[in-house]
Design a protein around this motif. Structure first.
Motif, PDB file in Angstrom:
ATOM      1  N   CYS A 165       0.832  -1.209   0.000  1.00  0.00           N
ATOM      2  CA  CYS A 165       0.000   0.000   0.000  1.00  0.00           C
ATOM      3  C   CYS A 165       0.866   1.257   0.000  1.00  0.00           C
ATOM      4  O   CYS A 165       0.606   2.216  -0.742  1.00  0.00           O
ATOM      5  CB  CYS A 165      -0.904   0.020   1.233  1.00  0.00           C
ATOM      6  SG  CYS A 165      -2.157  -1.266   1.300  1.00  0.00           S
ATOM      7  N   SER A 166       1.889   1.253   0.828  1.00  0.00           N
ATOM      8  CA  SER A 166       2.735   2.437   0.987  1.00  0.00           C
ATOM      9  C   SER A 166       3.549   2.717  -0.265  1.00  0.00           C
ATOM     10  O   SER A 166       3.748   3.889  -0.637  1.00  0.00           O
ATOM     11  CB  SER A 166       3.660   2.251   2.196  1.00  0.00           C
ATOM     12  OG  SER A 166       2.928   2.025   3.386  1.00  0.00           O
ATOM     13  N   GLU A 167       4.008   1.672  -0.917  1.00  0.00           N
ATOM     14  CA  GLU A 167       4.815   1.857  -2.130  1.00  0.00           C
ATOM     15  C   GLU A 167       4.011   2.551  -3.229  1.00  0.00           C
ATOM     16  O   GLU A 167       4.572   3.289  -4.041  1.00  0.00           O
ATOM     17  CB  GLU A 167       5.344   0.506  -2.616  1.00  0.00           C
ATOM     18  CG  GLU A 167       6.471  -0.031  -1.757  1.00  0.00           C
ATOM     19  CD  GLU A 167       6.935  -1.420  -2.161  1.00  0.00           C
ATOM     20  OE1 GLU A 167       8.034  -1.809  -1.755  1.00  0.00           O
ATOM     21  OE2 GLU A 167       6.163  -2.116  -2.868  1.00  0.00           O
ATOM     22  N   ARG A 168       2.709   2.308  -3.275  1.00  0.00           N
ATOM     23  CA  ARG A 168       1.869   2.957  -4.291  1.00  0.00           C
ATOM     24  C   ARG A 168       1.931   4.485  -4.153  1.00  0.00           C
ATOM     25  O   ARG A 168       1.873   5.219  -5.127  1.00  0.00           O
ATOM     26  CB  ARG A 168       0.422   2.484  -4.160  1.00  0.00           C
ATOM     27  CG  ARG A 168       0.167   1.062  -4.644  1.00  0.00           C
ATOM     28  CD  ARG A 168      -1.310   0.731  -4.513  1.00  0.00           C
ATOM     29  NE  ARG A 168      -1.631  -0.600  -5.010  1.00  0.00           N
ATOM     30  CZ  ARG A 168      -1.954  -0.876  -6.272  1.00  0.00           C
ATOM     31  NH1 ARG A 168      -1.988   0.112  -7.164  1.00  0.00           N
ATOM     32  NH2 ARG A 168      -2.231  -2.097  -6.658  1.00  0.00           N
ATOM     33  N   PHE A 169       2.021   4.962  -2.925  1.00  0.00           N
ATOM     34  CA  PHE A 169       2.071   6.402  -2.686  1.00  0.00           C
ATOM     35  C   PHE A 169       3.495   6.937  -2.810  1.00  0.00           C
ATOM     36  O   PHE A 169       3.722   8.001  -3.391  1.00  0.00           O
ATOM     37  CB  PHE A 169       1.505   6.724  -1.292  1.00  0.00           C
ATOM     38  CG  PHE A 169       0.003   6.751  -1.249  1.00  0.00           C
ATOM     39  CD1 PHE A 169      -0.668   7.955  -1.117  1.00  0.00           C
ATOM     40  CD2 PHE A 169      -0.741   5.580  -1.335  1.00  0.00           C
ATOM     41  CE1 PHE A 169      -2.059   8.002  -1.082  1.00  0.00           C
ATOM     42  CE2 PHE A 169      -2.119   5.610  -1.300  1.00  0.00           C
ATOM     43  CZ  PHE A 169      -2.790   6.817  -1.181  1.00  0.00           C
ATOM     44  N   LYS A 170       4.446   6.193  -2.267  1.00  0.00           N
ATOM     45  CA  LYS A 170       5.805   6.719  -2.203  1.00  0.00           C
ATOM     46  C   LYS A 170       6.436   6.839  -3.586  1.00  0.00           C
ATOM     47  O   LYS A 170       7.257   7.736  -3.822  1.00  0.00           O
ATOM     48  CB  LYS A 170       6.668   5.820  -1.303  1.00  0.00           C
ATOM     49  CG  LYS A 170       7.858   6.558  -0.706  1.00  0.00           C
ATOM     50  CD  LYS A 170       7.383   7.727   0.143  1.00  0.00           C
ATOM     51  CE  LYS A 170       8.530   8.613   0.559  1.00  0.00           C
ATOM     52  NZ  LYS A 170       8.079   9.875   1.132  1.00  0.00           N
ATOM     53  N   LYS A 171       6.054   5.976  -4.525  1.00  0.00           N
ATOM     54  CA  LYS A 171       6.650   6.043  -5.863  1.00  0.00           C
ATOM     55  C   LYS A 171       6.286   7.343  -6.573  1.00  0.00           C
ATOM     56  O   LYS A 171       6.953   7.755  -7.517  1.00  0.00           O
ATOM     57  CB  LYS A 171       6.235   4.835  -6.704  1.00  0.00           C
ATOM     58  CG  LYS A 171       4.784   4.831  -7.146  1.00  0.00           C
ATOM     59  CD  LYS A 171       4.467   3.585  -7.973  1.00  0.00           C
ATOM     60  CE  LYS A 171       3.012   3.579  -8.442  1.00  0.00           C
ATOM     61  NZ  LYS A 171       2.693   2.356  -9.219  1.00  0.00           N
ATOM     62  N   LYS A 175       3.559  12.769   0.246  1.00  0.00           N
ATOM     63  CA  LYS A 175       3.844  12.797   1.683  1.00  0.00           C
ATOM     64  C   LYS A 175       2.977  11.765   2.394  1.00  0.00           C
ATOM     65  O   LYS A 175       1.747  11.771   2.242  1.00  0.00           O
ATOM     66  CB  LYS A 175       3.560  14.198   2.232  1.00  0.00           C
ATOM     67  CG  LYS A 175       3.931  14.383   3.701  1.00  0.00           C
ATOM     68  CD  LYS A 175       3.697  15.835   4.125  1.00  0.00           C
ATOM     69  CE  LYS A 175       4.098  16.059   5.569  1.00  0.00           C
ATOM     70  NZ  LYS A 175       3.916  17.481   5.969  1.00  0.00           N
ATOM     71  N   THR A 176       3.594  10.897   3.181  1.00  0.00           N
ATOM     72  CA  THR A 176       2.888   9.762   3.773  1.00  0.00           C
ATOM     73  C   THR A 176       2.915   9.800   5.301  1.00  0.00           C
ATOM     74  O   THR A 176       3.813  10.381   5.910  1.00  0.00           O
ATOM     75  CB  THR A 176       3.510   8.437   3.309  1.00  0.00           C
ATOM     76  OG1 THR A 176       4.900   8.417   3.697  1.00  0.00           O
ATOM     77  CG2 THR A 176       3.406   8.277   1.798  1.00  0.00           C
ATOM     78  N   ALA A 177       1.948   9.122   5.913  1.00  0.00           N
ATOM     79  CA  ALA A 177       1.869   9.054   7.372  1.00  0.00           C
ATOM     80  C   ALA A 177       1.301   7.705   7.797  1.00  0.00           C
ATOM     81  O   ALA A 177       0.576   7.054   7.042  1.00  0.00           O
ATOM     82  CB  ALA A 177       0.998  10.187   7.923  1.00  0.00           C
ATOM     83  N   ALA A 178       1.642   7.293   9.015  1.00  0.00           N
ATOM     84  CA  ALA A 178       1.099   6.072   9.609  1.00  0.00           C
ATOM     85  C   ALA A 178       1.116   6.230  11.121  1.00  0.00           C
ATOM     86  O   ALA A 178       1.769   7.129  11.660  1.00  0.00           O
ATOM     87  CB  ALA A 178       1.903   4.847   9.176  1.00  0.00           C
ATOM     88  N   PHE A 179       0.400   5.334  11.800  1.00  0.00           N
ATOM     89  CA  PHE A 179       0.193   5.465  13.236  1.00  0.00           C
ATOM     90  C   PHE A 179       0.956   4.415  14.045  1.00  0.00           C
ATOM     91  O   PHE A 179       1.089   3.261  13.629  1.00  0.00           O
ATOM     92  CB  PHE A 179      -1.294   5.337  13.562  1.00  0.00           C
ATOM     93  CG  PHE A 179      -2.127   6.470  13.027  1.00  0.00           C
ATOM     94  CD1 PHE A 179      -2.293   7.633  13.751  1.00  0.00           C
ATOM     95  CD2 PHE A 179      -2.747   6.359  11.787  1.00  0.00           C
ATOM     96  CE1 PHE A 179      -3.060   8.680  13.256  1.00  0.00           C
ATOM     97  CE2 PHE A 179      -3.515   7.398  11.279  1.00  0.00           C
ATOM     98  CZ  PHE A 179      -3.677   8.563  12.020  1.00  0.00           C
ATOM     99  N   ASP A 221       6.754   9.246   6.040  1.00  0.00           N
ATOM    100  CA  ASP A 221       7.368  10.536   6.363  1.00  0.00           C
ATOM    101  C   ASP A 221       6.936  11.066   7.730  1.00  0.00           C
ATOM    102  O   ASP A 221       7.697  11.771   8.383  1.00  0.00           O
ATOM    103  CB  ASP A 221       6.991  11.571   5.299  1.00  0.00           C
ATOM    104  CG  ASP A 221       7.400  11.141   3.905  1.00  0.00           C
ATOM    105  OD1 ASP A 221       8.574  10.795   3.717  1.00  0.00           O
ATOM    106  OD2 ASP A 221       6.531  11.121   3.006  1.00  0.00           O
ATOM    107  N   THR A 222       5.709  10.752   8.127  1.00  0.00           N
ATOM    108  CA  THR A 222       5.178  11.266   9.390  1.00  0.00           C
ATOM    109  C   THR A 222       4.666  10.112  10.234  1.00  0.00           C
ATOM    110  O   THR A 222       3.805   9.349   9.798  1.00  0.00           O
ATOM    111  CB  THR A 222       4.030  12.261   9.146  1.00  0.00           C
ATOM    112  OG1 THR A 222       4.477  13.295   8.256  1.00  0.00           O
ATOM    113  CG2 THR A 222       3.578  12.897  10.447  1.00  0.00           C
ATOM    114  N   VAL A 223       5.207   9.983  11.429  1.00  0.00           N
ATOM    115  CA  VAL A 223       4.780   8.953  12.381  1.00  0.00           C
ATOM    116  C   VAL A 223       3.946   9.625  13.458  1.00  0.00           C
ATOM    117  O   VAL A 223       4.403  10.566  14.121  1.00  0.00           O
ATOM    118  CB  VAL A 223       5.996   8.239  13.004  1.00  0.00           C
ATOM    119  CG1 VAL A 223       5.564   7.349  14.162  1.00  0.00           C
ATOM    120  CG2 VAL A 223       6.719   7.413  11.949  1.00  0.00           C
ATOM    121  N   ILE A 224       2.701   9.145  13.621  1.00  0.00           N
ATOM    122  CA  ILE A 224       1.738   9.785  14.516  1.00  0.00           C
ATOM    123  C   ILE A 224       1.338   8.810  15.623  1.00  0.00           C
ATOM    124  O   ILE A 224       1.000   7.652  15.347  1.00  0.00           O
ATOM    125  CB  ILE A 224       0.474  10.205  13.743  1.00  0.00           C
ATOM    126  CG1 ILE A 224       0.834  11.106  12.551  1.00  0.00           C
ATOM    127  CG2 ILE A 224      -0.516  10.913  14.673  1.00  0.00           C
ATOM    128  CD1 ILE A 224      -0.317  11.345  11.588  1.00  0.00           C
TER     129      ILE A 224
END
Length: 363
Positions: A165-171, A175-179, A221-224
């Motif tokens: 899932c994350s690779e689809r956005f990062k490519k 800007k990405t985030a997860a919890f 990029d952002t850890v919440i």
């Protein structure tokens, strides 16, 4: 892309003064992002505006960017429209997170909102959702991505699925985030709270390890921190995480020598590019400490995966070379100086050729 830390605040479930104290503490530690849920608002527009606006503007003064989690129902409840996002801008929000998606063209149009709000997308579905939105010529700098969190034990994402899932956005450079989840926090947006991680494997791990693991993937990029309120100790541990260099926890041996402590603490460890399957080798420390004696420990045991060893005086030119064991073996020319705890072994997968790393002593 700059890596950031965030907290979560739930004005519909919390005390405003406690929220302010939590935000202030996080700001002092370098946190810069707030996740705030509006999914459960039940009051009218005026009350919602007062409750959320006050805390968002306070956070904004302290340098926070607040993203509001919303769903289609809230627009009907508050009598506002997707075609006019000024309500959220007036609250002081930096963006809105779409908990549910549309047809792609709608999201693309939203990204051109005159208020300049970021449009954050749900990352936790492994479909071509983002590609569809971008095909409608979305305003890419204003498109963010953020994973879900999962309050129910056993319901969060498996690691391989999370990566896909994350690779689809990062490519696309989004800007990405997860919890990650606090173990002291008491609540989130719902009445079930078994923790609020994105990854199921994180649910019972130390909070700083959760953060180090997400950053190590290179996809977030952002850890919440998903639940509230994390303890002061937890906030401090996460704030101390190196967001750009791989960090490995280590339990030091009682027999460790002074020079071995210095080698462990060296800030410039990296894995040799011509790797071996047996161990991760950090070789520059043997050059730096070539003239320093390092007596032999009692080395009769077999080294196990995750053991950290350093060459002793019997190892010739390899004296004071540091290694992390990847394949069990015995060698009396190496001193056992520490062990990477079992829960931290997940970090070994990120020790690629030339990877830079550091140790975080746990004792």
């Amino acid at each position: 892309m700059k890596r950031e830390l965030g907290i979560s605040v739930y004005p519909d479930h919390s005390d405003p003064q406690a929220d302010r104290e939590y935000i202030k503490k996080a700001a002092e530690l370098g946190y810069s992002r707030i996740f705030m849920s509006m999914l459960e608002v039940t009051e009218g527009k005026e009350k919602v505006s007062e409750k959320f606006g006050s805390i968002i503007h306070y956070a904004k003064e302290l340098g926070f960017e607040t993203i509001l989690d919303i769903a289609p129902a809230i627009f009907n409840d508050l009598g506002i429209s997707y075609d006019d996002l000024s309500f959220f801008a007036e609250l002081g929000a930096a963006g809105i997170r779409l908990d549910e998606g549309f047809d792609g063209n709608k999201e693309a149009m939203l990204s051109y909102n005159p208020e300049g709000l970021a449009i954050e997308l749900n990352m936790s579905n492994n479909v071509a959702y983002l590609d569809n939105i971008l095909s409608y010529e979305a305003n890419e700098p204003f498109i963010y991505g953020c994973h879900n969190f999962y309050p129910q034990e056993g319901s969060a994402l498996p690691y391989d699925f999370f990566i896909s899932c994350s690779e689809r956005f990062k490519k696309h450079g989004i800007k990405t985030a997860a919890f990650i989840t606090s173990h002291d926090a008491q609540y989130g947006p719902w009445d079930i709270n078994d923790g609020l991680p994105t990854l199921e494997m994180h649910r019972h791990l130390p909070i700083d390890l959760q953060a180090r693991h997400l950053f190590a993937t290179g996809l977030i990029d952002t850890v919440i921190i998903g639940n509230a309120y994390a303890s002061d100790e937890e906030l401090e541990k996460v704030a101390a995480v190196n967001r750009y260099k791989l960090s490995l926890g280590i339990e030091l041996s009682e027999k460790i020598t002074e020079v071995e402590r210095k080698i462990i603490a060296d800030p410039k460890h990296f894995r040799r590019g011509d790797i071996t399957a047996t161990a991760v080798r950090s070789t520059m420390v043997r050059v730096k400490y070539a003239d320093v004696e390092n007596p032999v420990h009692d080395n009769t045991q077999e080294f196990q995966i995750g053991d950290v060893v350093i060459g002793n005086d019997d190892f010739g030119k390899y004296k004071n070379e540091l290694q992390i064991v990847l394949v069990p073996h015995s060698d009396s020319r190496k001193n056992l100086v520490g062990k990477i705890p079992p829960e931290e072994l997940i970090m070994l997968d990120f020790l690629k050729p030339w990877a830079k790393f550091q140790f975080v002593p746990k004792n």
